[in-house]
Design an enzyme around this catalytic site. Structure first.
Site, mmCIF file in Angstrom:
data_model
loop_
_atom_site.group_PDB
_atom_site.id
_atom_site.type_symbol
_atom_site.label_atom_id
_atom_site.label_comp_id
_atom_site.label_asym_id
_atom_site.label_seq_id
_atom_site.Cartn_x
_atom_site.Cartn_y
_atom_site.Cartn_z
ATOM 1 N N GLY A 12 0.820 -1.206 0.000
ATOM 2 C CA GLY A 12 0.000 0.000 0.000
ATOM 3 C C GLY A 12 0.854 1.255 0.000
ATOM 4 O O GLY A 12 1.906 1.305 -0.643
ATOM 5 N N SER A 13 0.421 2.251 0.746
ATOM 6 C CA SER A 13 1.056 3.566 0.703
ATOM 7 C C SER A 13 2.508 3.594 1.171
ATOM 8 O O SER A 13 3.220 4.558 0.889
ATOM 9 C CB SER A 13 0.236 4.568 1.513
ATOM 10 O OG SER A 13 -0.993 4.814 0.858
ATOM 11 N N VAL A 14 2.962 2.566 1.855
ATOM 12 C CA VAL A 14 4.374 2.506 2.246
ATOM 13 C C VAL A 14 5.262 2.619 1.012
ATOM 14 O O VAL A 14 6.344 3.209 1.057
ATOM 15 C CB VAL A 14 4.674 1.185 3.008
ATOM 16 C CG1 VAL A 14 6.152 0.972 3.183
ATOM 17 C CG2 VAL A 14 3.975 1.187 4.346
#
Length: 197
Positions: A12-14
């Site tokens: 995801g946003s990582v």
């Protein structure tokens, strides 16, 4: 029982951290450039979160999908290998577990079940801007392990010094004499500390 720390899954946003670092070093992002964060990742419809116009720093703080989708598209025009290169530099696709020669064991691994991550999952993904934008936000075929993510954050915190992850530093006999030690090992440093600060 499976160890989920070693299983690759969607980050995801990582993964936006990878895009951000590559963009800082290869796009010379203008601090005043703004992105329409009211649009979705493909830039077509209203996003779930209407964040308005944000610059690069604000986009990172707010985790604006549209910004990182656009930056990834721009990066692909510079060099289609940059996202994978920076994912490797940050160690996010691993493997990053300690390995070495111990006694009669060559290339002993402390985490033999560690799965390797991926950015693309196939060269054809790079050719499709729609799929590149999905990849930029840690979806599509992007995979990494929780251990690799934790090590990536530690690498950033130490300004680019990446270490192999150890679950054990030494093994002792019952009388506390040291049987063997697993020395701390750096993975080659190839990140610009200025970009990480």
């Amino acid at each position: 029982i499976a160890n989920r720390m070693l299983q690759a899954n969607y980050p995801g946003s990582v993964f936006k951290t990878v895009v951000a670092l590559a963009a800082m070093e290869h796009l010379n992002v203008d601090p005043s450039r703004t992105f329409d964060c009211s649009l979705d990742v493909q830039g077509k419809e209203k996003a779930e979160r209407d964040l308005g116009m944000l610059n690069f720093e604000q986009s990172f703080i707010q985790s604006c999908n549209r910004t990182f989708a656009q930056l990834a598209t721009d990066l692909m025009e510079v060099d289609s290998n940059l996202l994978e290169e920076y994912a490797e530099k940050l160690g996010i696709i691993g493997p990053i577990g300690w390995k070495g020669d111990i006694f009669q064991y060559e290339s002993f691994q402390q985490f033999p079940q560690e799965e390797k991550g991926t950015v693309w999952g196939g060269e054809d993904i790079k050719e499709d801007p729609h799929l590149v934008r999905n990849s930029a936000i840690g979806q599509q075929n992007v995979r990494t392990t929780p251990m690799a993510v934790a090590n990536t954050m530690a690498t950033i915190a130490s300004l680019g010094i990446q270490k192999e992850v150890r679950g054990v530093t030494k093994i002792e006999y019952q009388n506390e004499a040291v049987m063997t030690e697993f020395e701390e090992k750096n993975i080659k440093q190839s990140l610009n500390p200025y970009s990480l600060s």
